[in-house]
Design a protein around this motif. Structure first.
Motif, short mmCIF file in Angstrom:
data_model
loop_
_atom_site.label_atom_id
_atom_site.label_comp_id
_atom_site.label_asym_id
_atom_site.label_seq_id
_atom_site.Cartn_x
_atom_site.Cartn_y
_atom_site.Cartn_z
N VAL A 543 0.83 -1.21 0.00
CA VAL A 543 0.00 0.00 0.00
C VAL A 543 0.86 1.25 0.00
O VAL A 543 0.61 2.20 -0.76
N THR A 544 1.88 1.28 0.84
CA THR A 544 2.69 2.50 0.95
C THR A 544 3.51 2.75 -0.31
O THR A 544 3.72 3.91 -0.70
N VAL A 545 3.96 1.71 -0.98
CA VAL A 545 4.73 1.95 -2.20
C VAL A 545 3.83 2.26 -3.38
O VAL A 545 4.16 3.10 -4.23
N GLU A 546 2.64 1.65 -3.44
CA GLU A 546 1.73 1.91 -4.56
C GLU A 546 1.07 3.27 -4.44
O GLU A 546 0.96 4.00 -5.42
N TRP A 547 0.62 3.61 -3.25
CA TRP A 547 -0.17 4.83 -3.08
C TRP A 547 0.71 6.06 -2.95
O TRP A 547 0.56 7.05 -3.66
N LYS A 548 1.68 5.99 -2.03
CA LYS A 548 2.46 7.19 -1.72
C LYS A 548 3.88 7.15 -2.27
O LYS A 548 4.61 8.13 -2.15
N GLU A 549 4.28 6.01 -2.82
CA GLU A 549 5.67 5.81 -3.24
C GLU A 549 6.62 6.14 -2.09
O GLU A 549 7.70 6.74 -2.28
N ALA A 554 7.76 1.47 2.99
CA ALA A 554 7.51 0.18 2.35
C ALA A 554 8.59 -0.83 2.72
O ALA A 554 8.30 -1.99 3.03
N ARG A 555 9.84 -0.40 2.70
CA ARG A 555 10.93 -1.32 3.06
C ARG A 555 10.83 -1.73 4.53
O ARG A 555 11.11 -2.89 4.88
N ARG A 556 10.42 -0.81 5.38
CA ARG A 556 10.31 -1.14 6.80
C ARG A 556 9.23 -2.20 7.02
O ARG A 556 9.45 -3.17 7.76
N HIS A 557 8.09 -2.03 6.39
CA HIS A 557 7.02 -3.02 6.56
C HIS A 557 7.40 -4.36 5.92
O HIS A 557 7.09 -5.42 6.47
#
Length: 905
Positions: A543-549, A554-557
């Protein structure tokens, strides 16, 4: 699809005349049916009616085809030219009858006040010089009358249709509207699975005087007596509908003869549903006081009848038979057991294709609707991890919501030989899931069961369902697959609920920022509540990489998920997106996706991403195979169909691309990306601009300024510079026209003037665009497209050396084969604009020698961007030679730079 010419007539008690709402024989073949009956009385010649014809534009509506007409009305399929959607345009002849306009007004007033999934939607109402009209949603499918005529309807289908009709009427009754003419021809079964109640021309509401009459076979006693009526009048008609669906007969005769004689309806017998005849008898009580008070009451009773699953004896019998067959190994052969029938059904060899249709929530709470949606999605995810089954993706089955569903049609549309349906109910700490496995071709029930457990055990229920389905369909599970589907994602019920709600918002968002934000917040709460919830962390990474880049988040999750469950398929999908978006490492993304599809071979999303990535690096055959398989797993996916078409176009497989385009247009006829991309296929293949020119006339008022739609529109306008300037003058091109990649509106204008041979106007526009393009290239020095657009603008203002230098820098950044093809086509355009024809021909020669790239000899002959090269003997010889090799089926061959190809004889 069918058009239903309604045969029954409404009558006014005490007369032999049809009332102005009747219809007979007014159907015409069409792609859809909008269900308001038209009168059967013959129409006198009316010259004004000649003003309605296909192609006529009334306001913003363009008439497409006539669907039906009668004594004082006509229905057309029309196109809303502003919103780009198909609608039903329903007109009434002026002056034919005062009651005609009255009924149109009643219908408009009633529908305008009602917004419900089971009621037809009114879009607009108006009057033109030719008379009044309504604009309603256009429905595809068939009427319930058509369905009844096909033959017996299974009890589950009867219940589903009746519940949807009751739900729509309940909404109307709550708003004070009584339909008063409910009958099978006014109930529409849509291809999507939805059920719609139509034709409110006789509705009573809003203080208007009642219209007498109705359709004889469905009229309640109080209608015949012209006494006051209320919601219980519709309840009576719903009883007639139920009786007719269950028995095939009308309870009081086609003219209501038995009813007028005071004879009660005959008692039904419904094996397996003993409460249903009792309910039908109650609905058909001659005394309104003895009927349920309204449709909401009926809906509650129908749900109570539909909810119970097979009794304990039947379940024990199933368990014994299943155990015996498993022990003998027969279940893995060509036998499928039925729960209530004592025979076996032949089964095709090979993996079964299963469609898990959305589960119905039997609870009133919205939270429980999230719960049912989540259970449905997670079950698909579990089944997709089994290599012995082929599971249709969630995106395709979501188009068939709970209710009346034509399983045969759904099975054919999805390519599924088995369908799973179910209901979910949660009350306090208990959860009940009832499921049944059906052969859609025969309607045979293959397996069914009910699971009643603590709500905290819902994953255990899903696992048990998945294992039983696998067994019933003969799928052999490996030890790894069994471990994967039996491992619970979390043991914390609240964390699980938060996760399900988060996925609900994410999967419905379609780019809506508020939904994306809500999804992220709910998933974060789920992960915080259970630190061992790997699946929640994996989804957060995606979600974080797709929505907010947001690459850091994203790497942390992803790291948190990997520490908990390193083989989780969703984790590797998220890692692939991180590799692609954050690291620009396509090959690393491919490795992650290969891991994901090994762990979940039925995951259509992972398979489609893998196909796209493989084509990017030039592995076209493998990538196209992945995309075809993804589309087979998700056959109603527009993105899957148009994505396959796009990749086929890139490798110049235009005939197959057109077939993929046909599917894409069927799934989303109004999408600009598909409309334009598919219209350009004949241009690239044959140099035929007619379909692309037609696409220009179909563009919506609001043009896309981002994403694939903007990019494909940019390619279309490059071929039609006059249209680009017209749209710019109308202020319909956003500024910037696109942000990813950056394309200032002035750039589009400059390219259009250049293609028209207007260098000074082009120079002025390109000069306006240059500052933004220079800033973007400095900000994104590794972006190939940023340097290419800058180079084209530099060529447009006469800075040829800088243009070729920056074009070369862009080409050097094209690390992947697909990107190199795109870069070289652009370099050729820039060199042509900069007055360097030799460099342009060299770039075109390289692209034509490749198996990919949107350069073809047919397109080069008509593309205005390459007009400066025409007449140059090197360019002309290149086009002739490429066309000859293409006609002979030869593989393009590379030529040394500067060498002119041999001209074909």
């Amino acid at each position: 699809m069918s058009v239903h010419p309604n045969a029954e007539q409404r009558v006014v008690p005490g007369t032999d005349e049809p009332s102005p709402g009747g219809a007979k024989g007014a159907g015409a073949p069409a792609l859809s049916v909008l269900l308001r009956e038209l009168v059967s009385a013959p129409a006198a010649p009316m010259p004004w009616a000649e003003g309605l014809y296909p192609g006529r534009v009334i306001g913003r509506f363009e008439l497409v085809r006539e669907l039906g007409r009668g004594g004082f009305g006509v229905v057309f399929e029309a196109r809303d030219r502003e919103l780009g959607r198909s609608v039903a345009f329903k007109a009434v002849y002026p002056g034919t009858s005062p009651r005609a306009g009255e009924q149109l007004l009643r219908e408009a007033e009633a529908i305008a006040q009602l917004q419900h999934p089971n009621l037809v939607t009114l879009f607009d109402v108006g009057r033109c010089a030719l008379g009044p009209f309504l604009v309603l949603e256009l429905l595809r499918g068939r009427t319930l009358k058509d369905r009844i005529e096909l033959g017996p309807i299974p009890v589950p289908e009867v219940l589903a249709i009746a519940m949807d009709v009751a739900a729509g009427l309940a909404h109307a009754h709550a708003a004070g509207v009584v339909h008063r003419d409910l009958k099978p021809s006014n109930v529409f079964l849509c291809e999507s699975g939805a059920v719609k109640v139509l034709d409110f021309g006789m509705a009573h509401a809003f203080g208007r005087q009642r219209v007498s009459g109705g359709t004889p076979a469905y009229m309640a006693p109080e209608q015949w007596r012209e006494e006051p009526d209320d919601a219980r009048t519709d309840v009576f008609a719903l009883g007639v509908l139920l009786h007719e669906m269950l028995s095939g007969d009308l309870p009081f005769g086609p003219e209501g003869e038995a009813l007028r004689a005071g004879t009660p309806a005959p008692r039904l017998e419904v094996p397996g549903a003993p409460a249903l005849p009792e309910l039908v008898a109650c609905l058909l009580e001659l005394d309104p006081a003895r009927r349920p008070r309204d449709a909401a009451d009926v809906l509650d009773r129908l749900r109570a009848i539909a909810a119970p699953a097979p009794g304990p004896a039947a379940r024990r019998r199933l368990a014994r038979i299943t155990a015996a067959v498993l022990a003998s190994g027969l279940l893995a052969g060509a036998v499928a057991l039925t729960l209530h029938r004592g025979h076996a059904t032949a089964r095709p060899a090979g993996p079964r294709t299963v469609a898990v249709l959305p589960f119905a929530s039997l609870s009133a709470s919205q939270d429980d609707a999230f719960f049912a949606d989540g259970v449905h999605g997670e079950l698909i995810t579990q089944l997709a991890r089994l290599s012995g089954l082929r599971v249709i993706a969630r995106g395709s089955v979501q188009q068939y919501p709970p209710g009346a569903r034509d399983l045969r049609a759904i099975g054919a549309a999805l390519g599924a030989d088995t369908i799973l349906e179910g209901t979910v109910q949660r009350a306090g700490d208990r959860a009940r899931i009832a499921v049944q496995l059906v052969d859609p071709r025969s309607g045979t029930e293959l397996w069914a069961n009910r699971f009643d457990r603590a709500a905290s055990d819902v994953f255990a229920i899903q696992t048990e369902v998945a294992l039983e389905i696998a067994g019933a369909l003969g799928a052999t599970l490996s030890a790894a697959e069994r471990r994967a589907i039996t491992r619970p994602p979390t043991r914390d019920r609240e964390a699980h609920d938060l996760f399900l709600r988060g996925l609900y918002y994410w999967q419905r968002s379609m780019g809506v920022e508020s939904d994306n934000r809500t999804a992220e917040e709910l998933l974060e709460k789920a992960a915080a509540r259970d630190p061992a919830f790997a699946l929640a962390e994996a989804w957060l990474a995606a979600v974080t990489v797709e929505w907010k880049e947001d690459c850091d988040a994203a790497r942390r999750h992803a790291a948190a998920a990997a520490a908990l469950e390193p083989d989780l398929p969703q984790l590797h999908v998220a890692l692939a997106e991180i590799c692609d978006v954050c690291d620009h490492d396509t090959r690393a993304a491919i490795r992650e996706l290969e891991h994901a599809v090994r762990a979940a071979p039925g995951d259509a999303t992972a398979r489609a991403l893998l196909g796209t990535m493989r084509t990017t690096v030039g592995a076209y055959d493998a990538g196209l195979d992945d995309l075809r398989l993804a589309l087979a797993l998700d056959p109603r996916s527009y993105l899957g169909a148009i994505g396959l078409a796009r990749e086929l176009v890139i490798v110049r497989r235009f005939d197959e691309a057109e077939r993929a385009c046909d599917r894409a247009r069927e799934l989303a006829p109004g999408d600009v990306h598909g409309l334009v991309l598919c219209a350009l296929v004949p241009f690239w293949r044959d140099g035929d601009l007619a379909p692309a020119r037609h696409a220009l006339d179909q563009l919506p008022r609001e043009l896309p300024s981002a994403g694939n739609g903007a990019w494909s529109l940019f390619q279309l306008l490059a071929v039609f510079p006059d249209e680009a300037l017209r749209l710019a003058a109308q202020d319909r091109l956003a500024s910037p026209f696109s942000s990813r990649p950056l394309i200032p509106r002035a750039y589009v204008v400059g390219a259009a003037h250049a293609a028209r041979g207007e260098p000074e106007a082009a120079r002025a526009a390109f000069a306006e665009a240059l500052p933004d393009l220079e800033a973007r290239a400095r900000a994104e020095p590794t972006s190939m497209l940023a340097w290419l657009f800058l180079a084209r603008a530099e060529a447009g203002v006469g800075r040829a050396d800088e243009a070729l230098r920056d074009a070369g820098r862009a080409a050097a950044l094209a690390s992947e084969p697909e990107h190199r093809a795109s870069a070289q086509r652009f370099v050729a355009e820039i060199a042509a604009a900069a007055g360097r024809p030799a460099d342009a021909v060299d770039a075109l020669r390289e692209v034509l020698a490749r198996p990919d790239g949107l350069v073809t000899p047919a397109a080069l002959r008509v593309d205005p961007r390459f007009a400066p090269l025409r007449g140059d003997p090197r360019f002309d010889a290149l086009v002739v030679d490429a066309a000859a090799r293409q006609a002979g089926g030869a593989t393009p061959r590379a030529l040394p730079p500067g060498a002119a190809p041999r001209a074909a004889p």
